[in-house]
Design an enzyme around this catalytic site. Structure first.
Site, short mmCIF file in Angstrom:
data_model
loop_
_atom_site.label_atom_id
_atom_site.label_comp_id
_atom_site.label_asym_id
_atom_site.label_seq_id
_atom_site.Cartn_x
_atom_site.Cartn_y
_atom_site.Cartn_z
CE1 TYR A 63 -11.94 1.40 5.68
CE2 TYR A 63 -10.93 3.01 7.14
CZ TYR A 63 -10.86 2.18 6.05
OH TYR A 63 -9.72 2.11 5.29
CG ASP A 115 -10.05 3.37 1.64
OD1 ASP A 115 -10.54 3.13 2.74
OD2 ASP A 115 -8.83 3.36 1.41
CG HIS A 116 -10.34 6.72 3.96
ND1 HIS A 116 -9.18 7.42 4.04
CD2 HIS A 116 -10.09 5.51 4.52
CE1 HIS A 116 -8.26 6.66 4.62
NE2 HIS A 116 -8.79 5.50 4.91
CG HIS A 163 -1.94 1.01 1.29
ND1 HIS A 163 -1.69 2.32 1.63
CD2 HIS A 163 -3.26 0.93 1.03
CE1 HIS A 163 -2.83 3.00 1.58
NE2 HIS A 163 -3.80 2.19 1.20
CG HIS A 223 -7.43 0.74 -1.01
ND1 HIS A 223 -6.61 1.02 0.05
CD2 HIS A 223 -7.74 -0.57 -0.93
CE1 HIS A 223 -6.41 -0.10 0.75
NE2 HIS A 223 -7.07 -1.08 0.17
CB CYS A 256 -4.31 3.55 -2.25
SG CYS A 256 -5.42 4.50 -1.20
C1 DNO Z 1 -6.56 3.49 5.85
C2 DNO Z 1 -6.04 2.34 5.09
C3 DNO Z 1 -4.71 1.92 5.63
C4 DNO Z 1 -4.29 0.65 4.97
C5 DNO Z 1 -2.96 0.17 5.38
C6 DNO Z 1 -2.51 -0.92 4.45
O1 DNO Z 1 -7.69 3.58 6.10
O2 DNO Z 1 -6.02 2.57 3.73
O3 DNO Z 1 -4.80 1.71 6.99
O4 DNO Z 1 -5.17 -0.36 5.31
O5 DNO Z 1 -2.03 1.20 5.35
O6 DNO Z 1 -1.51 -1.64 5.06
#
Ligand code: DNO
Length: 357
Positions: free
Chosen positions: A330, A316-317, A206, A271, A244
């Site tokens: 989340y 994500d987020h 990531h 992501h 990501c």
């Molecule tokens: C945040 C996520 C990170 C991700 C880690 C991967 O919300 O994108 O915590 O899970 O960095 O190892």
């Protein structure tokens, strides 16, 4: 595009698998043994118990996020070999239960960093926020002192276990610059990738979030140049990336459409989320909708569609909307909206493709 949803496990998440089941198009749960401290072996029984539960809802469990890398491995100290052996055993155990992708990161001490968890947006919702000058102005020495002496200064996303050792960690990282961190990553990868290949697992690193050094600590997975270096370390099919858009895209010099074009085939996991970046370097998380942020989400999905991307994708987020009380970033609602947007784009591009044939 194999749509998934990250879930923190029973008793550890406000969202349930029943909830996720009602989001159209979700095939799998991105899971982890969240209580497991970094460095410990993931045992077969505990793996089986978690995946059996998730399977009982009809979801696949192909993607784990994350198997965290112990700080000794990143520091390259004498304890690293034992922790690498543990990591290998976790990979083997996960492979035995059909896991296909392990997401991990190589960020010193801090994982993702934000200065505010519930920053108000104009639409009345709240979202994660990063105030660059605030982070830039924190003197690492002061930070160590304050965090060690009291719990007054704490930025979101900092786990108490790690913060308990913050002084030692900062001291140890004085010896580790970018070159050393790369060497330690290469050492780790050369050890684990053959095991991952044998287990049928793709490792997916990531990017650092945000993708630049903070608090004087090195950060190395920051853009295309990092990807090229990773490929140069090992061309193993198990040496993959988690693309990501929001993490790497927080540096406006990273064109995420181009990253998708060049590296989708090396990214078994993506992501996809949006952020709005300001001139100051501050950024706020937004809805996934392209027009709401600075990242060309539509362009990224178009690129993935062109390449018939069959990797795992998750939103994500999310923002916190409709009064939802949840883990920061989340919740259920905004990530569900994100999924519908991503799938909508995908379907439209798919139709275009058929029409032009
Ligand atoms: C945040 C996520 C990170 C991700 C880690 C991967 O919300 O994108 O915590 O899970 O960095 O190892």
């Amino acid at each position: 595009m194999n749509m998934t949803f990250r879930w923190y496990g029973r008793g550890n998440d406000t969202v349930t698998l029943e909830n996720i089941k009602q989001i159209p198009g979700v095939k799998g749960i991105v899971w982890a043994l969240h209580q497991k401290p970094a460095g410990e072996i993931w045992g077969k029984e505990e793996i089986k118990e978690e995946i059996d539960y998730i399977h009982s809802y009809g979801f696949h469990t192909d993607v784990v996020e994350s198997v965290n890398v112990h700080e000794s491995i990143k520091l390259g100290n004498e304890e690293r070999d034992q922790y690498i052996e543990n990591y290998k055993q976790s990979i083997r155990n996960l492979g035995e239960y059909g896991v296909k992708v392990i997401c991990y990161n190589f960020m010193p001490i801090f994982d993702w960093t934000r200065t505010e968890m519930f920053h108000p947006l104009e639409d009345g919702s709240t979202a994660l926020f990063f105030e660059k000058s605030k982070v830039d102005n924190i003197d690492p020495q002061e930070l160590v002192k304050t965090v060690s002496e009291s719990s007054d200064l704490s930025l979101p996303g900092w786990e108490p276990e790690r913060m308990a050792h913050i002084a030692e960690l900062f001291e140890a990282y004085k010896e580790v610059d970018e070159a050393k961190l790369w060497a330690n990553l290469a050492y780790f990868l050369n050890e684990i990738l053959p095991v991952a290949e044998e287990a049928g697992i793709k490792m997916a690193i990531h990017p650092d979030d945000p993708p630049y050094s903070i608090f004087g600590l090195p950060r190395i997975i920051t853009g295309e140049a990092s990807y090229e270096k990773l490929i140069a370390i090992s061309n193993s099919s198990s040496n993959g990336f988690t693309m990501c858009t929001g993490s790497m895209g927080a540096n406006p010099e990273n064109d995420m459409v181009q990253v998708a074009r060049k590296y989708a085939t090396r990214s078994p996991f993506s992501h996809i989320r949006n952020i709005k970046i300001y001139e100051s370097g501050n950024f706020t998380e937004t809805s996934h909708y392209t027009s709401d942020g600075s990242i060309d989400i539509k362009g990224v999905v178009e690129e993935l569609n062109k390449q018939n991307y069959d990797g795992y994708v998750r939103p994500d987020h999310g923002r916190h909307i409709w009064g939802e009380v949840c883990r920061p970033g989340y919740g259920l609602y905004d990530r569900a909206l994100g999924i519908m947007y991503l799938l909508g784009l995908w379907d439209a591009f798919e139709t275009n493709k058929e029409d032009s044939q």
